[in-house]
Design a protein around this motif. Sequence first.
Motif, PDB file in Angstrom:
ATOM      1  N   ALA A 115       1.087   4.106  -2.949  1.00 38.00           N
ATOM      2  CA  ALA A 115       0.718   5.514  -2.693  1.00 38.00           C
ATOM      3  C   ALA A 115       1.904   6.444  -2.930  1.00 38.00           C
ATOM      4  O   ALA A 115       1.793   7.449  -3.658  1.00 38.00           O
ATOM      5  CB  ALA A 115       0.215   5.654  -1.260  1.00 38.00           C
ATOM      6  N   GLY A 117      -2.733  -1.161  -8.945  1.00 41.39           N
ATOM      7  CA  GLY A 117      -3.719  -0.112  -8.666  1.00 41.39           C
ATOM      8  C   GLY A 117      -3.407   1.157  -9.431  1.00 41.39           C
ATOM      9  O   GLY A 117      -2.387   1.265 -10.124  1.00 41.39           O
ATOM     10  N   LYS A 151      -3.845   3.951  -5.135  1.00 47.34           N
ATOM     11  CA  LYS A 151      -4.576   2.947  -4.327  1.00 47.34           C
ATOM     12  C   LYS A 151      -4.532   1.580  -5.003  1.00 47.34           C
ATOM     13  O   LYS A 151      -4.717   1.463  -6.220  1.00 47.34           O
ATOM     14  CB  LYS A 151      -6.043   3.375  -4.208  1.00 47.34           C
ATOM     15  CG  LYS A 151      -6.332   4.283  -3.041  1.00 47.34           C
ATOM     16  CD  LYS A 151      -7.836   4.269  -2.750  1.00 47.34           C
ATOM     17  CE  LYS A 151      -8.142   5.105  -1.503  1.00 47.34           C
ATOM     18  NZ  LYS A 151      -9.595   5.147  -1.240  1.00 47.34           N
ATOM     19  N   ARG A 165       0.842  -1.213   0.000  1.00 47.70           N
ATOM     20  CA  ARG A 165       0.000   0.000   0.000  1.00 47.70           C
ATOM     21  C   ARG A 165       0.872   1.256   0.000  1.00 47.70           C
ATOM     22  O   ARG A 165       0.665   2.199  -0.766  1.00 47.70           O
ATOM     23  CB  ARG A 165      -0.934  -0.010   1.205  1.00 47.70           C
ATOM     24  CG  ARG A 165      -2.119  -0.959   1.074  1.00 47.70           C
ATOM     25  CD  ARG A 165      -3.092  -0.811   2.244  1.00 47.70           C
ATOM     26  NE  ARG A 165      -4.286  -1.624   2.013  1.00 47.70           N
ATOM     27  CZ  ARG A 165      -4.676  -2.615   2.828  1.00 47.70           C
ATOM     28  NH1 ARG A 165      -3.973  -2.916   3.944  1.00 47.70           N
ATOM     29  NH2 ARG A 165      -5.760  -3.322   2.568  1.00 47.70           N
ATOM     30  N   ASP A 206      -8.325  -1.890  -2.398  1.00 47.44           N
ATOM     31  CA  ASP A 206      -8.724  -0.821  -1.472  1.00 47.44           C
ATOM     32  C   ASP A 206      -9.684   0.184  -2.118  1.00 47.44           C
ATOM     33  O   ASP A 206     -10.087   1.166  -1.484  1.00 47.44           O
ATOM     34  CB  ASP A 206      -7.477  -0.070  -0.967  1.00 47.44           C
ATOM     35  CG  ASP A 206      -6.603  -0.979  -0.102  1.00 47.44           C
ATOM     36  OD1 ASP A 206      -7.167  -1.834   0.620  1.00 47.44           O
ATOM     37  OD2 ASP A 206      -5.359  -0.852  -0.180  1.00 47.44           O
ATOM     38  N   GLU A 207     -10.008  -0.063  -3.387  1.00 47.53           N
ATOM     39  CA  GLU A 207     -10.972   0.855  -4.012  1.00 47.53           C
ATOM     40  C   GLU A 207     -12.365   0.538  -3.460  1.00 47.53           C
ATOM     41  O   GLU A 207     -12.725  -0.622  -3.272  1.00 47.53           O
ATOM     42  CB  GLU A 207     -10.969   0.659  -5.534  1.00 47.53           C
ATOM     43  CG  GLU A 207      -9.767   1.262  -6.236  1.00 47.53           C
ATOM     44  CD  GLU A 207      -9.720   0.877  -7.720  1.00 47.53           C
ATOM     45  OE1 GLU A 207     -10.709   0.295  -8.195  1.00 47.53           O
ATOM     46  OE2 GLU A 207      -8.673   1.127  -8.347  1.00 47.53           O
TER      47      GLU A 207
END
Lengths: 62, 62, 62, 62, 62, 62
Positions: free
Chosen positions: E22, F52, F56, E18, F60-61
């Motif tokens: 990001a 992603g 993201k 994650r 996690d969307e």
Amino acid sequence: MPFITIEMKEGRTLEQKRRLTAEVTRLVSEICEVPEDRVWVFIEDLKSDSFGKGGKLVIDEN
Amino acid sequence: MPFITIEMKEGRTLEQKRRLTAEVTRLVSEICEVPEDRVWVFIEDLKSDSFGKGGKLVIDEN
Amino acid sequence: MPFITIEMKEGRTLEQKRRLTAEVTRLVSEICEVPEDRVWVFIEDLKSDSFGKGGKLVIDEN
Amino acid sequence: MPFITIEMKEGRTLEQKRRLTAEVTRLVSEICEVPEDRVWVFIEDLKSDSFGKGGKLVIDEN
Amino acid sequence: MPFITIEMKEGRTLEQKRRLTAEVTRLVSEICEVPEDRVWVFIEDLKSDSFGKGGKLVIDEN
Amino acid sequence: MPFITIEMKEGRTLEQKRRLTAEVTRLVSEICEVPEDRVWVFIEDLKSDSFGKGGKLVIDEN
């Protein structure tokens, strides 16, 4: 997504690349059930002196 | 199949690429127990201004 | 560098992967004139339900 | 390892490629907890006549 | 686009993935001057029995 | 050759993969003017916790 990469021997025309992009997108969009505007197409030209089969570069095939 | 991709810094000669194609094909054919004419080799030249290690491009290495 | 990726049908043994890694490294090191410890090898197993030729997945070849 | 490949539309400057290489290396080194000198970065320029989305090559987007 | 692929040894946590997604996105967006929502990140886990350096698979490194 | 790689989110059925393989092969064979039995198709499933956009992971969307 989806992401489609097409690797092929160099030499195809821009027109062929346009047709590949449009028609592969339509086909994948239909089969994978996603909108066309989420389908990416990448076209890579393979140089004849940089790939081959059976131990020979394409450039050396008679 | 199998498919072998060799990525290396640009600058090798066509002769080196021929040797790589022939000898890697022979080796993989023997170890993987497939005929040589089913082995593909792809060679990609990496440009010194487009890859690097430790935060530096190869072009900037002293 | 160089970086060698070997994509082949799933099913080869760990021993075959060890031999491929050792012998392809030795060969590429010799031909490309770089020390063996700078040669990377990656092996990717291709699943029979995820690749094919002539319009058929390998899983569907008789 | 790790190995980071950045594919982007052609046209970025060498300076941008230097910054990408340095800063992506620092970030990945920190998050993945590996020394910077083990992080490889590869940058690939995508030609506008060789990729696209929604059935159109980038070169044909208005 | 741009498209970033991060290949690294298996074993990182979802949380690390994650953070990578990001923060690499933010960095590339800033340096390449494109909106974050046009940046794609792909993370590939490399299995220790399927890659190596210097002729040895990672699994066989002492 | 040509070689077509289709990367898409995991979850498509074997039947969809069969249709993709057959119909993309037919299309590329026609546009590139090569026999179907020289066209290779590779399908890669992308895991939702490993790719992603916009910073993201797909997982996690919302």
